[in-house]
Motif scaffolding. Sequence first.
Motif, mmCIF file in Angstrom:
data_model
loop_
_atom_site.group_PDB
_atom_site.id
_atom_site.type_symbol
_atom_site.label_atom_id
_atom_site.label_comp_id
_atom_site.label_asym_id
_atom_site.label_seq_id
_atom_site.Cartn_x
_atom_site.Cartn_y
_atom_site.Cartn_z
ATOM 1 N N ASP A 1 5.171 -16.259 15.479
ATOM 2 C CA ASP A 1 5.586 -15.394 14.238
ATOM 3 C C ASP A 1 5.363 -16.380 12.955
ATOM 4 O OD1 ASP A 1 6.786 -13.700 15.946
ATOM 5 O OD2 ASP A 1 8.607 -14.533 15.843
ATOM 6 N N ARG A 2 5.109 -15.579 11.810
ATOM 7 C CA ARG A 2 4.891 -16.203 10.688
ATOM 8 C C ARG A 2 6.081 -16.715 10.197
ATOM 9 N NH1 ARG A 2 -0.050 -14.649 8.287
ATOM 10 N NH2 ARG A 2 -1.048 -13.035 9.514
ATOM 11 N N LEU A 3 6.131 -17.434 9.162
ATOM 12 C CA LEU A 3 7.351 -17.753 8.422
ATOM 13 C C LEU A 3 8.134 -16.746 7.748
ATOM 14 C CD1 LEU A 3 6.077 -20.860 6.333
ATOM 15 C CD2 LEU A 3 7.523 -21.066 8.472
ATOM 16 N N ASP A 4 9.497 -16.813 8.099
ATOM 17 C CA ASP A 4 10.520 -15.927 7.476
ATOM 18 C C ASP A 4 10.447 -15.852 5.960
ATOM 19 O OD1 ASP A 4 12.543 -14.232 6.720
ATOM 20 O OD2 ASP A 4 13.982 -14.987 8.164
ATOM 21 N N ARG B 1 7.727 -24.368 9.664
ATOM 22 C CA ARG B 1 7.738 -23.703 10.955
ATOM 23 C C ARG B 1 8.832 -24.328 12.116
ATOM 24 N NH1 ARG B 1 6.033 -19.127 14.169
ATOM 25 N NH2 ARG B 1 7.591 -19.702 15.609
ATOM 26 N N GLU C 1 11.809 -14.033 3.661
ATOM 27 C CA GLU C 1 13.036 -13.800 3.045
ATOM 28 C C GLU C 1 13.747 -15.133 3.099
ATOM 29 O OE1 GLU C 1 15.471 -10.488 4.505
ATOM 30 O OE2 GLU C 1 13.927 -9.070 4.083
ATOM 31 N N ALA C 2 13.745 -15.916 4.076
ATOM 32 C CA ALA C 2 14.361 -17.117 4.356
ATOM 33 C C ALA C 2 13.713 -18.018 3.280
ATOM 34 C CB ALA C 2 14.338 -17.570 5.646
ATOM 35 N N TYR D 1 3.221 -17.807 3.236
ATOM 36 C CA TYR D 1 3.673 -16.460 3.871
ATOM 37 C C TYR D 1 2.723 -16.112 4.770
ATOM 38 C CZ TYR D 1 7.566 -15.633 0.377
ATOM 39 O OH TYR D 1 8.632 -15.829 -0.251
ATOM 40 N N GLN E 1 12.297 -23.432 10.933
ATOM 41 C CA GLN E 1 12.509 -22.121 11.377
ATOM 42 C C GLN E 1 12.934 -22.022 12.804
ATOM 43 O OE1 GLN E 1 10.287 -18.978 9.605
ATOM 44 N NE2 GLN E 1 9.752 -17.860 11.620
#
Length: 565
Positions: A542-545, A501, A547-548, A534, A504
Amino acid sequence: MRLMRLGAAGDERPVVLADDDTVVEVGDLTRDFDETFFESGGVTLLAGEVAGRIARGETRPIGDERIGAPIARPHQIVCVGLNYRDHALETGQEIPAEPILFNKAPNTLVGPNDDVRVPRGATKLDWEVELGIVIGRRSEYLDNDKDAREAIAGYVLVNDVSERAFQMERGGQWVKGKSAPTFNPAGPWLATPDEFSDVLALDIWLEVNGVRRQDGSTSTMIFSPEFIVRYVSQFMMLEPGDLINTGTPPGVGLGFTPPIWLAEGDVMTLGITGLGVARQRVKLEMIVDVHAHLWHQERDITDPFLGEAARSRSGELDLTTRWELYRAAAPADTVAIVFGGKARASGLWVPDEEVAAFAADRPDEVIGFLSLDPSQPGWRDELIACHRDCGLRGIKLMPMYAGFDPRDRDLDDLWRYAADNGLPVLSHTGTTFVSTAVLDYAHPGLFDEIARRHPDLTLILAHMGHPFEGECLAVIRKHPRVFADISALHYRPFQFWHALRLAQDYGVLDKLLLGSDFPFTTVNGTVEGLRRLYDVGIPGLDRLDGEAIERLIHRPSLSLLGLTT
């Protein structure tokens, strides 16, 4: 005229085919075969100059240079379904009264001989050889076939790769099964219409592993190329450089009883009269593990080290490093960076010759790194010998285990040698279970000074410097050639989530590389641990991305580090 693009992916340049083996360079006449080129009538403008250069002998051999798709990424790829009578009958569907249209993501376009990557979750991968139409001018509401014919810049050989489960079993439209990266190999060249006396009299075929699966003719097309262009223009504006895939003849994997699906390692060879031959190998998406160990536990590790190692996972550990154990817990296409380790003060010493022999026996699976303990005499000679004589391609350091300060000016020889010879350096950072290790030398911040003194040096900070992850992120954020690996973190899920996080929030997820720390854990364990995060969230954040995170799992670490298999 036959247009080609040569060069590494993303760096192709335009050429014109002079004969089967030689080309004319035209990069001084056009930047690329793209929308601007086709819109400006580039094909006509090139013709005279290319003819003159061929007459003057200004050609060169293609050699073994990579062939890219013959056009730059288009504005859109439009596809026609069930456009061959015999293919419609093969699939048990009615012959359509009007063309069936669907789209394919433009970033599926790759070269004719590039690998086709199996997307995550795919189970029913299929082939479709097709005639592709390249649009030469902006077209909307075309009135007749003559106008449509004049809007065609040329034709290309295409493989409309498809994932049938995504296409037919996941609801919605066909685009789901058509749009994974690499799903539209095209080329080797674009042939202008004047190269053909009759585009509806071309043989079209495809083989899988040398077995002919599709063997048809464009004469069985339901809708001609001119009709398709005119028809599509009634529903959307076609831009110069757009690609239309016109459908496939019978013989796709779906049409067999039982169906035949592509598998890893399969090779598709395909061709159309006048448009050359292409060849694609099916490959799983590669995973690169930048952090795996190799040692003989009884020979290379002292009993005190082994006794204290149990603290790393709160219990007794088996530190055996057998390759069959590694492979059993990693995807089939995994490539591993493997090293031993040298830290005399802590009781670890693995001969680099063992690592070199192990890597040499597995050149497609393993890249070997040498290990150094600069606190020991003769390390400079050892560095040069293990690199030049053993062929090891990077360096592993353990400052806190070996008891040396990486900022010591006496080590500048090491950093310069690594930078000059393209050797990435992976250094342990962060906590340890060994009581004799020096925590003062565990901080990732120590490498800020090294990166400033040696900006061309490629560094990997192992374990994200845990528990000093914030310090690690501050360093990799500053320096373009400094990365961090995520090894040995997934079994501490809250710490792992917090570290990701932070990455990110600081915008440096793309500087993180996948690493397992085998045998302490495995590639599969690391990937599963990543994906479990996830669904972790804190109210208001926000949650972790996701797609990233997937990009992290499939990061092209070898190219980032200047290494190839």
